[in-house]
Design an enzyme around this catalytic site. Structure first.
Site, PDB file in Angstrom:
ATOM      1  N   LYS A  71      -1.127  -5.183  -4.418  1.00 23.70           N
ATOM      2  CA  LYS A  71      -0.617  -6.178  -3.465  1.00 23.70           C
ATOM      3  C   LYS A  71      -1.482  -7.435  -3.458  1.00 23.70           C
ATOM      4  O   LYS A  71      -0.961  -8.550  -3.554  1.00 23.70           O
ATOM      5  CB  LYS A  71      -0.543  -5.554  -2.066  1.00 23.70           C
ATOM      6  CG  LYS A  71      -0.164  -6.534  -0.957  1.00 23.70           C
ATOM      7  CD  LYS A  71       0.268  -5.813   0.292  1.00 23.70           C
ATOM      8  CE  LYS A  71      -0.687  -4.750   0.736  1.00 23.70           C
ATOM      9  NZ  LYS A  71      -2.017  -5.302   1.144  1.00 23.70           N
ATOM     10  N   THR A  73      -3.627  -8.333  -5.733  1.00 25.78           N
ATOM     11  CA  THR A  73      -3.551  -8.902  -7.084  1.00 25.78           C
ATOM     12  C   THR A  73      -2.305  -9.771  -7.224  1.00 25.78           C
ATOM     13  O   THR A  73      -2.360 -10.887  -7.768  1.00 25.78           O
ATOM     14  CB  THR A  73      -3.530  -7.769  -8.128  1.00 25.78           C
ATOM     15  OG1 THR A  73      -4.700  -6.965  -7.981  1.00 25.78           O
ATOM     16  CG2 THR A  73      -3.476  -8.327  -9.542  1.00 25.78           C
ATOM     17  N   ARG A  94      -7.449 -11.737   3.932  1.00 25.32           N
ATOM     18  CA  ARG A  94      -8.455 -11.135   4.809  1.00 25.32           C
ATOM     19  C   ARG A  94      -9.764 -10.954   4.042  1.00 25.32           C
ATOM     20  O   ARG A  94      -9.790 -10.934   2.814  1.00 25.32           O
ATOM     21  CB  ARG A  94      -7.991  -9.757   5.296  1.00 25.32           C
ATOM     22  CG  ARG A  94      -6.793  -9.771   6.213  1.00 25.32           C
ATOM     23  CD  ARG A  94      -6.343  -8.352   6.510  1.00 25.32           C
ATOM     24  NE  ARG A  94      -5.950  -7.662   5.294  1.00 25.32           N
ATOM     25  CZ  ARG A  94      -5.887  -6.333   5.164  1.00 25.32           C
ATOM     26  NH1 ARG A  94      -6.200  -5.558   6.175  1.00 25.32           N
ATOM     27  NH2 ARG A  94      -5.514  -5.789   4.033  1.00 25.32           N
ATOM     28  N   LYS A 105     -11.634   3.217  -1.486  1.00 25.11           N
ATOM     29  CA  LYS A 105     -10.494   2.330  -1.709  1.00 25.11           C
ATOM     30  C   LYS A 105     -10.846   1.144  -2.600  1.00 25.11           C
ATOM     31  O   LYS A 105     -10.060   0.685  -3.409  1.00 25.11           O
ATOM     32  CB  LYS A 105      -9.945   1.837  -0.360  1.00 25.11           C
ATOM     33  CG  LYS A 105      -8.765   0.880  -0.488  1.00 25.11           C
ATOM     34  CD  LYS A 105      -8.287   0.446   0.886  1.00 25.11           C
ATOM     35  CE  LYS A 105      -7.183  -0.604   0.755  1.00 25.11           C
ATOM     36  NZ  LYS A 105      -7.698  -1.889   0.272  1.00 25.11           N
ATOM     37  N   ALA A 273      -5.051  -2.367   8.575  1.00 28.99           N
ATOM     38  CA  ALA A 273      -3.659  -2.295   9.017  1.00 28.99           C
ATOM     39  C   ALA A 273      -3.261  -0.896   9.479  1.00 28.99           C
ATOM     40  O   ALA A 273      -2.253  -0.746  10.159  1.00 28.99           O
ATOM     41  CB  ALA A 273      -2.724  -2.743   7.897  1.00 28.99           C
ATOM     42  N   PHE A 301      -1.968  -2.640   3.645  1.00 29.06           N
ATOM     43  CA  PHE A 301      -1.245  -1.410   3.335  1.00 29.06           C
ATOM     44  C   PHE A 301       0.254  -1.668   3.156  1.00 29.06           C
ATOM     45  O   PHE A 301       0.660  -2.755   2.729  1.00 29.06           O
ATOM     46  CB  PHE A 301      -1.534  -0.331   4.375  1.00 29.06           C
ATOM     47  CG  PHE A 301      -2.956   0.155   4.339  1.00 29.06           C
ATOM     48  CD1 PHE A 301      -3.518   0.631   3.169  1.00 29.06           C
ATOM     49  CD2 PHE A 301      -3.748   0.132   5.478  1.00 29.06           C
ATOM     50  CE1 PHE A 301      -4.837   1.071   3.129  1.00 29.06           C
ATOM     51  CE2 PHE A 301      -5.065   0.575   5.445  1.00 29.06           C
ATOM     52  CZ  PHE A 301      -5.601   1.043   4.269  1.00 29.06           C
ATOM     53  N   PHE A 381       3.049  -2.223 -15.474  1.00 27.26           N
ATOM     54  CA  PHE A 381       2.016  -1.493 -16.202  1.00 27.26           C
ATOM     55  C   PHE A 381       2.471  -1.321 -17.647  1.00 27.26           C
ATOM     56  O   PHE A 381       3.671  -1.320 -17.934  1.00 27.26           O
ATOM     57  CB  PHE A 381       1.765  -0.115 -15.568  1.00 27.26           C
ATOM     58  CG  PHE A 381       0.885  -0.152 -14.351  1.00 27.26           C
ATOM     59  CD1 PHE A 381      -0.389   0.390 -14.379  1.00 27.26           C
ATOM     60  CD2 PHE A 381       1.326  -0.737 -13.161  1.00 27.26           C
ATOM     61  CE1 PHE A 381      -1.205   0.358 -13.252  1.00 27.26           C
ATOM     62  CE2 PHE A 381       0.520  -0.770 -12.037  1.00 27.26           C
ATOM     63  CZ  PHE A 381      -0.753  -0.219 -12.074  1.00 27.26           C
ATOM     64  N   TRP A 409      -1.922  -9.188 -13.336  1.00 26.26           N
ATOM     65  CA  TRP A 409      -3.183  -8.486 -13.607  1.00 26.26           C
ATOM     66  C   TRP A 409      -3.650  -8.797 -15.023  1.00 26.26           C
ATOM     67  O   TRP A 409      -4.830  -9.072 -15.259  1.00 26.26           O
ATOM     68  CB  TRP A 409      -3.007  -6.971 -13.431  1.00 26.26           C
ATOM     69  CG  TRP A 409      -4.304  -6.216 -13.563  1.00 26.26           C
ATOM     70  CD1 TRP A 409      -5.153  -5.871 -12.554  1.00 26.26           C
ATOM     71  CD2 TRP A 409      -4.896  -5.722 -14.774  1.00 26.26           C
ATOM     72  NE1 TRP A 409      -6.246  -5.195 -13.058  1.00 26.26           N
ATOM     73  CE2 TRP A 409      -6.112  -5.096 -14.413  1.00 26.26           C
ATOM     74  CE3 TRP A 409      -4.522  -5.746 -16.115  1.00 26.26           C
ATOM     75  CZ2 TRP A 409      -6.957  -4.493 -15.362  1.00 26.26           C
ATOM     76  CZ3 TRP A 409      -5.369  -5.163 -17.061  1.00 26.26           C
ATOM     77  CH2 TRP A 409      -6.571  -4.531 -16.682  1.00 26.26           C
TER      78      TRP A 409
END
Length: 556
Positions: A71, A73, A94, A105, A273, A301, A381, A409
């Site tokens: 997210k 990224t 944030r 994480k 979140a 999240f 991916f 990415w």
């Protein structure tokens, strides 16, 4: 393959004053933290506040899985793509917590060639905002206990203290503690608790405050305890507001950094979140809207948590009206939701994809309830097949939802050009008719039930006796018209993290409820959610080090 930190450390950073020029910000409006970080001075707002707002885009995601969604990224890559297209834009994010950075994480700088930099600074101490929030929180705790020790003229009941200390670290041993042991001069013996800094009400207050006056008013409303006869005691009653405001004075100022491609990024505030409201500061968002034509922000999240709180709490309080929502997903995550293990995700499996895509379907339906146009960004991916991509594309378009394949990415801004182009066209062609999900005049229990049934898909909601009593007390004290901030696990739409996909026929249980009067919402805790996480068996901290050249290694 290079790690995220290797890619970030190879980036050619511009001096932050050069980055600021892209937003027409002069050096006089910057407070420098070295060459690559700066705070935006208070005077800047007075110069720009009369400008028209740009367009606000929220980036959210499906429920997170071990497969990864990307997210942040995508948020960063989208901002970079707009920069490549010469669109006046800025990213609003944030700040990361140290807890996940040293836990499991990870950080919040993005990944690959879509990162904000300097990523080590951002993911560690940054400009000290979290330290200031921690200090303000614990100053209030110290003044509370000192008041009781010094005679307790407010008649505070030590068994009804609700204010907790905090630290920005995953430390389960601090969840429940005993303080005041030792001599009489060491204070009153009582049970106490710690929360992680990002779950502190001070964090929420700072992120929702419009200015210093608003900050002080919110700090003053914080309920820290109740008296023997049940009256709330506030930070204002303890005369703690001025001291806390002094500690938060500089933390109130948004931070300016850049991406790998030198796109401006305003990074400020960092509530989780799953146990808080999950959005960057109102101040940073409103400043960004005056500085650029398009603002790309995110909420933590999945959309059942961060996006719901962004739309029902932050936007409602701050008068923000989002123009579009980007919903991030991956084929790997959808197949994981369809029952595959992490080791099976690299092989084409349309059956698992069809089974797991119901998670994406529910999030599309939820976001459309707010009247805001939605586009799905499929974070690609290398293992994704054309048949799998085609299936997801058709699935989204059949539900009146735009679709874009995203490769930021690997390719940075270039990999987000299609997403940026489709997003801009969608905002031109589709009007946003944003509206919150529920009316504030509903009772607290009714608001909780709306969220649980409409967003999570629950059949019903149950309340532990303690939660029901707390809600009754909250309403009797006049806080019943506040929005609700749900504390729920991030992995499932339900309150059971093991129920993946789109669970049905489940009940959400509310274990605890309390009022964050300063922030301006009621917190409802579901299931076994903890406001102080713990470290895993093998924490990420074990792999982080500094080499002989003073360079940080192992940070993702």
């Amino acid at each position: 393959m290079k790690t995220d930190i290797q890619i970030a450390q190879e980036a050619k950073l511009e001096h932050i004053s050069e980055v600021a020029k892209k937003l027409a910000i002069s050096e006089d409006d910057l407070e420098f933290f070295g060459k690559y970080k700066a705070k935006l001075g208070d005077e800047l707002w007075d110069k720009i506040k009369a400008r028209p707002d740009g367009k606000l885009v929220l980036v959210t995601a499906i429920n997170p899985t071990p497969a990864g969604e990307g997210k942040t990224t995508t948020t960063v890559g989208l901002g970079q793509a707009l920069g490549q297209m010469n669109v006046s834009s800025v990213i609003a994010l944030r700040e990361p917590s140290l807890g996940p950075c040293f836990g499991v994480k990870g950080g919040a700088a993005g990944g690959g060639y879509a990162q904000v930099v300097p990523m080590e600074d951002l993911n560690l101490h940054f400009t000290g905002d979290f330290h200031a929030i921690t200090s303000a929180n614990n100053l209030l705790a110290a003044m509370l206990d000192n008041h009781i020790h010094q005679g307790n003229s407010l008649s505070i009941d030590p068994n009804q203290i609700v204010w907790k200390r905090c630290v920005d670290m995953n430390d389960r041993a601090l969840r429940n503690i005993i303080i005041g042991l030792g001599r009489k001069s060491d204070g009153v013996v009582r049970e106490d608790h710690f929360v992680i800094t990002v779950a502190s009400e001070i964090m929420a207050v700072l992120c929702l405050a419009e200015n210093m006056q608003d900050l002080k008013e919110r700090l003053g409303r914080i309920v820290v305890a109740y008296t023997y006869d049940g009256r709330p005691v506030t930070a204002k009653d303890l005369k703690a507001v001025g001291g806390m405001a002094a500690l938060l004075k500089d933390a109130m100022k948004p931070n300016l950094i850049q991406t790998i491609e030198n796109t401006p990024a305003i990074v400020h505030g960092g509530p989780f979140a799953n146990i808080a409201h999950g959005c960057n500061s109102v101040r940073a968002t409103k400043m960004a809207l005056k500085l650029a034509d398009v603002v790309i922000t995110e909420a933590g999240f999945g959309a059942d948590l961060g996006a719901e709180k962004f739309l029902d709490i932050k936007c409602r309080m701050a008068g923000l009206k989002p123009n579009a929502i980007v919903l991030v997903s991956t084929i790997r995550a959808l197949k994981y939701n369809g029952g595959l293990s992490k080791t099976e995700l690299s092989v084409e499996n349309l059956d698992a994809l069809k089974k797991g895509i119901v998670n994406l379907e529910k999030h599309i339906e939820n976001l459309q309830k707010y009247g805001v146009p939605v586009i799905v960004a499929l974070n690609r991916f290398i293992s994704d097949t054309e048949d799998e991509i085609s299936f997801v594309k058709s699935f989204c378009e059949e539900r009146d939802c735009e679709f874009s394949l995203c490769e930021v990415w690997e390719k940075g801004g270039e990999g987000g050009i299609d997403l940026a182009d489709r997003l801009l066209k969608m905002m031109e062609e589709k009007q946003s008719n944003y509206k919150p999900l529920y009316d504030l005049e509903l009772s607290i229990k009714e608001k909780i039930e709306v969220i649980a049934k409409e967003i999570y898909g629950a059949d019903k909601v149950t309340f532990d006796p303690g939660a029901s009593s707390a809600i009754h007390k909250i309403e009797s004290l006049g806080y019943g018209n506040l929005p609700v901030c749900m504390a729920k696990n991030q992995y499932s739409l339900s309150d059971d993290p093991k129920k993946l996909g789109r669970p049905v026929g489940f009940t959400v249980n509310i274990r605890e409820a309390y009022v964050s009067a300063g922030a301006g919402f009621v917190v409802a805790i579901t299931g076994t959610m903890m406001t102080m996480p713990g470290l895993p068996k093998g924490p990420a901290a074990e792999g982080i080090d500094v080499n002989d050249d003073g360079k940080i290694v192992g940070l993702f």
